[in-house]
Scaffold this active site. Structure first.
Site, PDB file in Angstrom:
ATOM      1  N   GLU A  35       0.821  -1.211   0.000  1.00 11.48           N
ATOM      2  CA  GLU A  35       0.000   0.000   0.000  1.00 11.48           C
ATOM      3  C   GLU A  35       0.859   1.266   0.000  1.00 11.48           C
ATOM      4  O   GLU A  35       0.510   2.259  -0.632  1.00 11.48           O
ATOM      5  CB  GLU A  35      -0.960  -0.002   1.191  1.00 11.48           C
ATOM      6  CG  GLU A  35      -2.096  -1.004   1.066  1.00 11.48           C
ATOM      7  CD  GLU A  35      -2.928  -0.791  -0.187  1.00 11.48           C
ATOM      8  OE1 GLU A  35      -2.997   0.348  -0.679  1.00 11.48           O
ATOM      9  OE2 GLU A  35      -3.500  -1.766  -0.685  1.00 11.48           O
ATOM     10  N   TYR A 118      -6.067   7.065   3.802  1.00 12.64           N
ATOM     11  CA  TYR A 118      -6.233   5.988   2.836  1.00 12.64           C
ATOM     12  C   TYR A 118      -5.548   4.704   3.288  1.00 12.64           C
ATOM     13  O   TYR A 118      -6.163   3.629   3.334  1.00 12.64           O
ATOM     14  CB  TYR A 118      -5.689   6.374   1.441  1.00 12.64           C
ATOM     15  CG  TYR A 118      -5.512   5.128   0.610  1.00 12.64           C
ATOM     16  CD1 TYR A 118      -6.623   4.498   0.068  1.00 12.64           C
ATOM     17  CD2 TYR A 118      -4.263   4.507   0.497  1.00 12.64           C
ATOM     18  CE1 TYR A 118      -6.493   3.299  -0.606  1.00 12.64           C
ATOM     19  CE2 TYR A 118      -4.127   3.315  -0.177  1.00 12.64           C
ATOM     20  CZ  TYR A 118      -5.240   2.714  -0.728  1.00 12.64           C
ATOM     21  OH  TYR A 118      -5.123   1.515  -1.370  1.00 12.64           O
ATOM     22  N   ASP A 136      -9.096   6.230  -2.171  1.00 16.69           N
ATOM     23  CA  ASP A 136      -7.974   6.687  -2.999  1.00 16.69           C
ATOM     24  C   ASP A 136      -8.529   7.423  -4.216  1.00 16.69           C
ATOM     25  O   ASP A 136      -9.734   7.632  -4.329  1.00 16.69           O
ATOM     26  CB  ASP A 136      -7.102   5.501  -3.424  1.00 16.69           C
ATOM     27  CG  ASP A 136      -7.766   4.715  -4.534  1.00 16.69           C
ATOM     28  OD1 ASP A 136      -9.003   4.594  -4.508  1.00 16.69           O
ATOM     29  OD2 ASP A 136      -7.056   4.243  -5.436  1.00 16.69           O
TER      30      ASP A 136
END
Length: 380
Positions: A35, A118, A136
DNA sequence: AACCCGGGGTA
DNA sequence: TACCCAGGGTT
């Protein structure tokens, strides 16, 4: 009303999702690393970096204990190098605060370095099955179109509105047991179908529920304020070769490419010549010097800065390298993590059989630069 | 809220 | 070219 949106998204995701390596594992650490790499970076770009990084730093502890230079080398070319520094800071926070295990809690995740709204939501939902939104850029586009949210998506209020829409989807019965998949389905749809300019609505699994499509102009959303124009800078790069070594220096800890290694460089001021700039760049690292002549010049575009890098050969006339600068041989240069903006210079050095010719006082060897660079990069 | 921070793919 | 991308930190 739209109780089928979540189930349609999940069914579509099950059918068509891309085979991404980090989707094959359930290790929260591996998901977290992916991520962070995926911040502002496309999945296809991330893929090889993630594979290498996981082999080299397979756990939180190894990340926490790794030399920074090794981390930067593993990140070389990915950009936003602050990310990997924060990644290590967070790994150390996880060691001290959470016993080496990522916390299964969105707030605790959010408190770690480099983890914002996020990434906290993404890790919480994908690694721990928590019902947290992961908003996102893709999800912003998909959700704003789905529900025809016409406010400025860069404002906090509209972001909260979009997150609330996702929370409602996560609460639908079909999504309750798989929040991570629902978040990924939204992002996957944005990445593959719900494109910024020309969305492929014909193939969209939730078209019949999409208010943007029903309204006839899905591509007009999302709305955001206009960004400021990107400034331009002339950058003077001083290339100082002595024998079989070249001078390298660490950049300042703030600003562009903070803390990265590079060659002495300054932004040329109004009216300042390349030669003057190169002398100033040398002075910053404690050396007196004189210009020999230009070597190559090329444009480089950052997202926040357009630049032209003008590389000029210089000769030291006095002083010793200070502040982390040193003369590197070929092997040391190869081991350094350099930003992509300096890759053309590294290429010239790599392809030059003998660095002595670069240090020649006259007759600067432009053919070396031309051969190494290619026509697009060589600008007069 | 505005601004800064890399690099690359794509229309 | 312009846009934008599995954003976060700082001010």
């Amino acid at each position: 009303m739209s109780a089928s949106v979540a189930s349609n998204l999940l069914a579509w995701f099950d059918r068509t999702q891309r085979d991404l390596p980090w989707r094959r594992c359930r290790d929260p650490y591996a998901i977290w690393v992916s991520e962070v790499m995926l911040q502002q970076t496309r999945a296809d770009t991330v893929r090889p970096y993630w594979e290498r990084f996981m082999k080299r730093f397979p756990s939180v502890r190894e990340l926490a204990e790794a030399p920074l230079d090794d981390l930067l080398k593993a990140w070389e070319g990915l950009g936003y190098y602050r990310r990997v520094r924060n990644l290590q800071t967070a790994a150390r926070q996880i060691m001290s605060r959470h016993g080496g295990q990522l916390p299964a809690d969105a707030s605790a995740l959010r408190a770690l370095a480099g983890i914002g709204p996020y990434t906290a939501g993404a890790v919480a939902s994908m690694a721990f099955g928590l019902a947290e939104p992961a908003l996102d850029g893709n999800a912003v586009r998909v959700v704003s179109r789905l529900y025809e949210v016409a406010g400025d998506v860069s404002s906090a209020g509209v972001r909260a509105e979009l997150e609330a829409k996702i929370r409602a989807l996560l609460a639908e019965k079909s999504a309750r047991s798989r929040p991570g998949d629902l978040n990924q389905a939204l992002m996957e749809l944005g990445a593959t179908h719900c494109a910024p300019q020309s969305p492929r609505c014909e193939a969209c699994p939730v078209r019949s529920e999409c208010r943007g499509w029903l309204g006839g102009e899905p591509a007009r959303l999302p709305l955001r304020r206009r960004k400021a124009p990107v400034p331009f800078a002339e950058i003077a790069v001083a290339l100082c070769v002595e024998g079989d070594r070249v001078l390298v220096a660490r950049r300042p800890e703030t600003g562009l490419l903070a803390g990265m290694m590079g060659f002495p460089a300054v932004v040329l001021q109004d009216g300042e010549s390349l030669e003057e700039g190169s002398v100033r760049a040398l002075a910053v690292v404690g050396l007196r010097g004189e210009p020999i002549g230009p070597l190559l010049s090329y444009p480089f575009v950052f997202s926040s800065l357009r630049s032209r890098h003008q590389v000029i050969l210089v000769r030291r006339s006095g002083g010793e390298p200070a502040g982390g600068a040193f003369f590197a041989d070929r092997q040391e240069l190869a081991a350094l993590a350099l930003p992509a903006a300096l890759a053309p210079i590294r290429q010239v050095l790599d392809s030059a059989g003998d660095w002595h010719v670069l240090a020649a006082p006259t007759g600067v060897t432009m053919p070396v630069a031309d051969a190494a660079l290619g026509s697009e990069a060589a600008v007069g």
